[in-house]
Design an enzyme around this catalytic site. Structure first.
Site, mmCIF file in Angstrom:
data_model
loop_
_atom_site.group_PDB
_atom_site.id
_atom_site.type_symbol
_atom_site.label_atom_id
_atom_site.label_comp_id
_atom_site.label_asym_id
_atom_site.label_seq_id
_atom_site.Cartn_x
_atom_site.Cartn_y
_atom_site.Cartn_z
ATOM 1 N N LYS A 193 0.834 -1.129 0.153
ATOM 2 C CA LYS A 193 -0.179 -0.050 -0.108
ATOM 3 C C LYS A 193 0.708 1.243 -0.100
ATOM 4 O O LYS A 193 1.695 1.682 1.023
ATOM 5 C CB LYS A 193 -0.952 -0.053 1.378
ATOM 6 C CG LYS A 193 -1.959 1.291 1.109
ATOM 7 C CD LYS A 193 -2.706 1.533 2.537
ATOM 8 C CE LYS A 193 -1.857 2.816 3.084
ATOM 9 N NZ LYS A 193 -1.886 4.089 2.342
ATOM 10 N N GLU A 267 10.288 0.755 10.099
ATOM 11 C CA GLU A 267 11.490 1.920 9.710
ATOM 12 C C GLU A 267 10.701 3.123 10.179
ATOM 13 O O GLU A 267 9.650 3.673 9.615
ATOM 14 C CB GLU A 267 11.680 1.870 8.445
ATOM 15 C CG GLU A 267 12.729 0.424 7.889
ATOM 16 C CD GLU A 267 13.894 0.624 8.498
ATOM 17 O OE1 GLU A 267 14.431 1.537 9.099
ATOM 18 O OE2 GLU A 267 14.564 -0.511 7.870
ATOM 19 N N CYS A 301 13.105 11.144 6.733
ATOM 20 C CA CYS A 301 13.241 10.483 8.113
ATOM 21 C C CYS A 301 14.454 10.651 8.882
ATOM 22 O O CYS A 301 14.443 10.843 9.831
ATOM 23 C CB CYS A 301 12.803 8.952 8.070
ATOM 24 S SG CYS A 301 13.962 8.277 6.879
ATOM 25 N N GLU A 398 9.644 14.958 15.825
ATOM 26 C CA GLU A 398 10.161 14.963 14.414
ATOM 27 C C GLU A 398 9.163 16.118 13.624
ATOM 28 O O GLU A 398 7.744 15.852 13.741
ATOM 29 C CB GLU A 398 9.922 13.653 13.777
ATOM 30 C CG GLU A 398 10.268 13.512 12.344
ATOM 31 C CD GLU A 398 9.957 12.006 11.874
ATOM 32 O OE1 GLU A 398 8.919 11.578 12.076
ATOM 33 O OE2 GLU A 398 10.860 11.657 11.126
#
Ligand code: NAP
Ligand code: MG
Length: 488
Positions: A193, A267, A301, A398
């Site tokens: 997906k 991850e 990331c 983040e």
């Protein structure tokens, strides 16, 4: 120098527009799911829009998946696994992977343009990084397909079965390649997906997979939102989940699979420290910081979102950094001169803006380059906050945008403690002239990747993955194979 003179100088630095042509690309009005080698209409009959974030214009309609579509895809993947893919000699499987790699290279320009149109990233990045690396991953894992016994001597590696893979929007095709290539090389079949805002290159990959002649059902792609991801995670017919995305969703996935036999690799997010010592090559380090946080809009990331600069060079370093920020070109992602493209979506734009407002409220010194932003589309100026407190959310969370939090340090021990003081541990950067300092830091920084005197460098042979809340499992290299194998 007079004001007029300064303005004249600025004008002389402007580049003429150099847009990459989009006339050669082929985008359909409507995209269906890719199930069992064919494009299939969604059971819901519904479609959602994929938007160009630089213009806010619709590009195509994308099928909205649900549990019935996931069910069909899992059945197709299981059938392909049991009857075709697992029983095929590994050297034959490798040929398909090599073919897919070569087809990606052949269509590289089209993929690059579509990636930039759909996701907002500069063409320079999609053309020079995303697409070549996606092909390189298929080439690399094609080479391993018939050599698994050499990768793991005396351990009899075998495939896991049907793998569910869920990927984010920041490197759409590259993340698909990171997931699909090792899974297939190890003999698994796949239900993937893509992220809701960037499904197009995954669907173009589906077309390419059809063209490659890959047996039906080996790769299935279901589009849709997080609910489709949750259906894949919860499906009993899936043997392993490979997820790349936020730590928040990673935790939900871990809870769901906790009481099942499913294997999982995650991850997740990051808050990387980029550490600059006084003995560093300063101009090179400035370029590395810029590359680490501003290129690709900070949608990385492993973005170097925390800068730790040694106190003795703070002034000169920050001055050079700001000067360089002033030269960054922001705008049309398809322009070859563009350094910073569009923010991927309106909601991400609002999230980043929220952090900038927070930094202002908390009273940290703000610097933004004085560039003009395009009138349409989702854009944010490269942003820097100085002397950010370790306790601030700017230093802890983040942001996933072009916002740098700057802190200073005096000693090695101090910077290691500060850099490790985060729930994340995906990556870090060290800038110094001293090899001994590099070795000291790389062994003490709790991060999956530590770059020295460079940043954001990737290669399919090199493993990538996190510590702590940045997830577990590795992708890339020989380590990336073991995530898709079991051992007798
Ligand atoms: P996200 O919200 O976690 O989404 C990632 C994927 O998961 C998307 O396809 C998303 O669908 C889907 N999803 C959402 N809710 C789900 C659920 N409950 N169950 C299963 N799947 C679900 O992350 P994002 O905002 O797209 O991506 C940015 C994040 O990814 C950042 O935190 C970044 O650090 C991380 N990232 C990590 C790496 C790495 O290698 N460590 C690489 C790239 C990005 P939708 O399309 O509907 O959102
Ligand atoms: Mg889009």
């Amino acid at each position: 120098m007079s004001k007029k003179k300064i303005e004249t100088e600025k004008i002389s630095w402007e580049y003429a527009a150099a847009p990459e042509s989009a006339s050669h690309i082929d985008i359909k009005e409507k995209y269906d799911h890719f199930i069992d080698g064919k494009f299939e209409k969604p059971s819901s009959g519904k479609y959602f829009d994929s938007i160009n974030p630089a213009t806010e214009q619709k590009i195509a309609s994308i099928a909205e998946g649900n549990s019935k579509d996931v069910e069909k895809a899992v059945i197709a993947a299981r059938n392909a696994y049991d009857n075709v893919w697992l029983v095929m000699p590994a050297s034959e499987r490798a040929k398909y992977l090599f073919r897919i790699a070569r087809l990606i290279q052949e269509k590289a320009r089209e993929f690059a343009v579509i990636e930039s149109l759909d996701g907002g990233k500069p063409i320079r990045e999609s053309r020079d990084i995303d697409i070549p690396l996606a092909a390189a991953h298929f080439f690399y894992y094609a080479g391993w397909a018939d050599k698994l016994e050499y990768a793991f001597p005396n351990r009899k590696p075998t495939a896991l079965g049907v793998v569910g893979q869920i990927i984010p929007w920041n490197f759409p095709l590259l993340m698909a390649a990171w997931k699909i290539a090792p899974a297939l090389a190890c003999g698994n079949t796949v239900v993937l997906k893509p992220a809701e805002t960037t499904s197009l290159t995954a669907l173009k990959l589906a077309e390419l997979i059809q063209e490659s002649g890959l047996p039906d059902g080996v790769v299935n792609i279901i589009t849709g939102d997080g609910k489709v991801g949750a259906e894949i995670v919860g499906h009993k017919g899936i043997d392993k989940i490979a997820f790349t995305g936020s730590t928040e969703v990673g935790k939900i996935i871990q809870k769901t699979v906790a009481r099942t036999e499913k294997k999982v690799t995650l991850e997740l997010g990051g808050k990387a420290a980029n550490i600059v010592f006084e003995d560093a090559p300063i101009d090179q380090a400035v370029e590395g910081i810029i590359n680490g946080i501003y290129f690709n809009q900070g949608h990385v990331c492993c973005a170097g979102s925390r800068l730790f600069v040694q106190e003795s060079i703070k002034e000169i370093f920050i001055k050079k950094l700001k000067d360089r920020m002033e030269t960054l070109i922001i705008g049309n992602p398809l322009d070859k001169n563009t350094d910073i493209g569009a923010i991927n979506s309106k909601s991400q734009l609002e999230t980043i803006q929220g952090y900038i407002d927070l930094g202002k409220r908390e009273g940290f010194e703000l610097f933004q380059s004085s560039c003009k932003l395009p009138k349409e589309g989702y854009f944010i100026k490269p942003t820097l906050f100085s002397d950010v407190a370790q306790s601030s959310r700017l230093a802890k969370e983040e942001i996933f945008g072009p916002v740098l939090a700057v802190q200073t340090f005096r000693t090695v021990d101090e910077v290691i403690e500060k850099a490790n003081n985060t729930p994340y541990g995906l990556s870090a950067g060290v800038w110094t002239d001293k090899g001994s300092k590099i070795f000291n830091l790389t062994s003490r920084l709790r991060a999956g990747v530590v770059w020295a005197n460079t940043y954001n460098k990737f290669d399919p042979t090199s493993p990538f993955g996190g510590y702590k809340e940045s997830g577990f499992g590795r992708e890339g290299g020989i380590h990336g194979l073991s995530a898709y194998l079991k051992f007798d």
